[in-house]
Design a protein around this motif. Structure first.
Motif, short mmCIF file in Angstrom:
data_model
loop_
_atom_site.label_atom_id
_atom_site.label_comp_id
_atom_site.label_asym_id
_atom_site.label_seq_id
_atom_site.Cartn_x
_atom_site.Cartn_y
_atom_site.Cartn_z
N GLY A 213 85.17 53.91 9.06
CA GLY A 213 83.78 54.35 9.08
C GLY A 213 83.32 54.95 10.39
N SER A 214 84.21 55.11 11.36
CA SER A 214 83.78 55.62 12.66
C SER A 214 83.23 57.04 12.54
N PRO A 215 82.03 57.30 13.07
CA PRO A 215 81.42 58.64 12.94
C PRO A 215 82.06 59.70 13.80
N ILE A 216 83.02 59.33 14.67
CA ILE A 216 83.65 60.35 15.51
C ILE A 216 84.94 60.88 14.91
N SER A 217 85.57 60.17 13.97
CA SER A 217 86.84 60.61 13.40
C SER A 217 86.65 61.89 12.59
N GLY A 218 87.47 62.88 12.91
CA GLY A 218 87.41 64.15 12.19
C GLY A 218 86.19 64.99 12.51
N LYS A 219 85.37 64.57 13.50
CA LYS A 219 84.14 65.29 13.80
C LYS A 219 83.98 65.59 15.29
N LEU A 220 84.17 64.59 16.13
CA LEU A 220 83.97 64.78 17.57
C LEU A 220 85.15 65.55 18.16
N ARG A 221 84.85 66.53 19.00
CA ARG A 221 85.88 67.27 19.72
C ARG A 221 85.98 66.70 21.14
N ALA A 283 76.13 64.61 30.90
CA ALA A 283 74.75 64.62 30.41
C ALA A 283 74.30 66.03 30.08
N GLY A 284 73.73 66.21 28.89
CA GLY A 284 73.24 67.50 28.46
C GLY A 284 74.28 68.39 27.82
N SER A 285 75.52 67.95 27.74
CA SER A 285 76.59 68.75 27.15
C SER A 285 76.52 68.68 25.62
N GLY A 286 77.34 69.52 24.97
CA GLY A 286 77.40 69.48 23.51
C GLY A 286 77.93 68.14 23.02
N GLY A 287 78.91 67.59 23.72
CA GLY A 287 79.42 66.28 23.34
C GLY A 287 78.38 65.19 23.48
N ASP A 288 77.55 65.29 24.50
CA ASP A 288 76.47 64.32 24.70
C ASP A 288 75.46 64.41 23.56
N ALA A 289 75.16 65.62 23.13
CA ALA A 289 74.22 65.80 22.02
C ALA A 289 74.78 65.22 20.73
N PHE A 290 76.09 65.37 20.52
CA PHE A 290 76.72 64.81 19.32
C PHE A 290 76.63 63.28 19.32
N CYS A 291 76.90 62.67 20.46
CA CYS A 291 76.97 61.21 20.54
C CYS A 291 75.61 60.54 20.49
N ARG A 292 74.60 61.20 21.06
CA ARG A 292 73.29 60.56 21.16
C ARG A 292 72.71 60.35 19.76
N GLY A 293 72.37 59.11 19.47
CA GLY A 293 71.86 58.76 18.15
C GLY A 293 72.94 58.34 17.18
N ARG A 294 74.20 58.69 17.46
CA ARG A 294 75.30 58.27 16.60
C ARG A 294 76.07 57.07 17.16
N LEU A 295 76.21 57.02 18.50
CA LEU A 295 77.02 56.00 19.15
C LEU A 295 76.17 55.18 20.13
N PRO A 296 76.50 53.91 20.32
CA PRO A 296 75.78 53.11 21.32
C PRO A 296 76.03 53.64 22.73
N THR A 331 84.63 64.95 26.43
CA THR A 331 84.19 65.92 25.42
C THR A 331 84.22 67.38 25.87
N GLU A 332 84.49 67.65 27.14
CA GLU A 332 84.40 69.02 27.62
C GLU A 332 85.77 69.52 28.13
N PRO A 333 85.96 70.84 28.29
CA PRO A 333 87.23 71.36 28.83
C PRO A 333 87.49 70.80 30.23
#
Length: 372
Positions: A213-221, A283-296, A331-333
Motif C-alpha cells: 500500500g505504499s503511495p511511493i511505489s510505482g509513482k515517486l521518482r 524544499a520546494g522541489s517537485g519531489g517535495d510537492a509529491f511527498c507533502r500530504g502523502r508521507l509523514p 528526489t532530484e538529479p
C-alpha cells in the motif's frame, strides 16, 4: 476504477445518494451466506441496479445502488460478492459448501464495507450484490445478482503511514555517525540512459518493493542511496547486493538544512532485519510537492532514523539508526562530478537485493491492521 453514476463521465467518482445521513458509516458484517438447499432465487425481491462505489480507501469502500419499490419491504439482508479482479468466477468456493459472499443487514444506503481480512490496498476487485429475505427456518430467499462492477482500492493514507512509522521507531536502535551517501551498481561509470550530457544521475520511478500500500511505489521518482555503516569501522559495508562499483557523495550535498525528510515505508522480506525507506526532497522541489500530504514529514534533526544537525562551528553532523537498514530516495538529479566511484572490496551478495521485494504479510513487527 469507479462505476460512473448515471449522467457522469467514466472518470468521475460516484456521489453518495441523498439519504446518506441515516447510515453513512454502517459497517458491513463479515458473515458468510448459508449455502443450504433452502436458498432460493425468487422474482419478488428487487435486483440492485446502478451500483455506485465511492469513498475508497486502502481497506474500505462505500457502496450504494438503486432498487424498485416492489418487494423492498421483504428485504432483511444484502449479500455482497467481492472478488479480486483476476478471479472472475462469482461465488468462488474455498470448500464446496462455503461461498465467499459477505452478509450485511439491510441498513439504509450508502453502506460502508471495511475489513483488512478481505481487502488489500492497491488491488482491483469486482463486486456484485443481491437482496435477501431471511425465512423463519433460517434460510434465505434471494434476488438474482446485480451487474458486476469493478474498482481499485487506494494507497495507504497518512494515518496508516503514521502507524507504520510508530512501529519502525520501536526497532530503530541507537544512532551512529556517518559522512557519505552511497549507491552500489553494476557499472563503473553511470549508464548512458541514466545521466544527462551534463553528467547528472537522473531519478527513476521507484519499484514495487516494500508494503503493497505504499503511495511511493510505482509513482515517486528518485535515486536510491544507502548510508548504513559497519558498526566496528564506521565505514560503508564492504559487501554489496547491487554490483561491484560504488558511487558515493558527501552527506551534506544531499541532506542539509534546505532538505525535507519524509518517512516512506517499513518492511521486511521474511528475515529478522527490517528496512525503512526515507525520502530526501529539497524544499520546494517537485519531489517535495509529491511527498507533502502523502508521507509523514520528519524532524530532520530529531527523528529516529536519519538526522542532520547544525553544530556550533556551522558544520553539519549526520547520524543513522543502527538496527534498521535505511533505503534513502533522493528526489532530484545528482551531479556525478560531486562524488566518486570506487570498487566494492567485499562480496556481491545479490540475494540481498530488495528490487521488487515482497513484504512478509505475517510479520507482527512491520505490519499494521489495514490491508497488507
Amino acid at each position: 476504477y469507479l462505476k460512473p453514476c448515471p449522467g457522469r463521465g467514466s472518470a468521475s467518482p460516484c456521489s453518495p445518494p441523498a439519504n446518506k445521513t441515516a447510515a453513512a458509516e454502517a459497517p458491513c458484517s463479515a458473515g458468510v451466506a448459508s449455502a443450504g438447499n433452502g436458498m432460493a432465487v425468487v422474482g419478488d425481491l428487487p435486483v440492485p441496479q446502478n451500483i455506485c462505489i465511492s469513498n475508497i480507501t486502502c481497506d474500505s469502500f462505500r457502496i450504494s445502488w438503486d432498487m424498485t419499490e416492489l418487494g423492498r419491504e421483504r428485504i432483511t439482508h444484502f449479500f455482497i460478492d467481492l472478488n479480486k479482479k483476476e478471479n472472475q468466477d462469482s461465488n468462488k468456493f474455498k470448500h464446496k459448501e462455503i461461498p465467499t459472499k459477505l452478509v450485511a443487514k439491510a441498513v439504509p444506503l450508502p453502506m460502508t464495507v471495511r475489513g483488512h481480512w478481505f481487502l488489500s490496498p492497491r488491488t482491483e476487485y469486482t463486486v456484485s450484490v443481491q437482496t435477501a429475505a431471511k425465512k423463519p427456518d433460517g434460510e434465505y430467499d434471494v434476488s438474482p445478482w446485480s451487474e458486476i462492477v469493478q474498482f481499485c482500492t487506494a494507497d495507504y493514507s497518512l494515518l496508516h503511514l503514521n502507524q507504520l512509522l510508530q512501529k519502525a521507531e520501536l526497532v530503530s536502535g541507537r544512532m551512529l555517525p556517518f559522512s557519505v551517501f552511497y549507491r552500489n551498481q553494476q557499472e563503473a561509470l553511470l549508464h548512458p540512459d541514466r545521466y544527462t550530457p551534463q553528467r547528472h544521475l537522473l531519478p527513476a520511478v521507484k519499484d514495487d518493493s516494500g508494503s503493497h500500500g505504499s503511495p511511493i511505489s510505482g509513482k515517486l521518482r528518485g535515486i536510491f542511496f544507502s548510508c548504513n555503516t559497519e558498526f566496528n569501522t564506521g565505514e560503508p559495508p564492504q559487501d554489496s547486493p547491487y554490483g561491484p562499483h560504488r558511487f558515493q557523495v558527501r552527506a551534506d550535498l544531499l541532506f542539509n538544512l534546505s532538505t525535507n525528510i519524509y518517512f516512506g515505508d517499513f518492511y521486511c522480506m521474511y528475515t529478522s532485519y527490517h528496512y525503512v525507506i526515507l525520502v530526501l526532497a529539497p524544499a520546494g522541489s517537485g519531489g517535495d510537492a509529491f511527498c507533502r500530504g502523502r508521507l509523514p514529514l520528519l524532524d530532520r534533526s530529531g527523528n529516529a532514523f536519519l538526522t542532520c544537525r547544525a553544530e556550533a562551528d556551522g558544520s553539519l553532523s549526520f547520524c543513522h539508526a543502527q538496527d534498521v537498514i535505511l533505503e534513502v530516495i533522493y528526489t532530484e538529479p545528482v551531479d556525478v562530478t560531486l562524488g566518486s566511484v570506487t570498487r566494492v572490496s567485499g562480496h556481491q551478495l545479490m540475494s540481498l537485493s530488495t528490487a521488487n521485494a515482497k513484504k512478509d504479510p505475517s510479520c507482527k513487527v512491520c505490519n499494521i491492521s489495514a490491508g497488507r
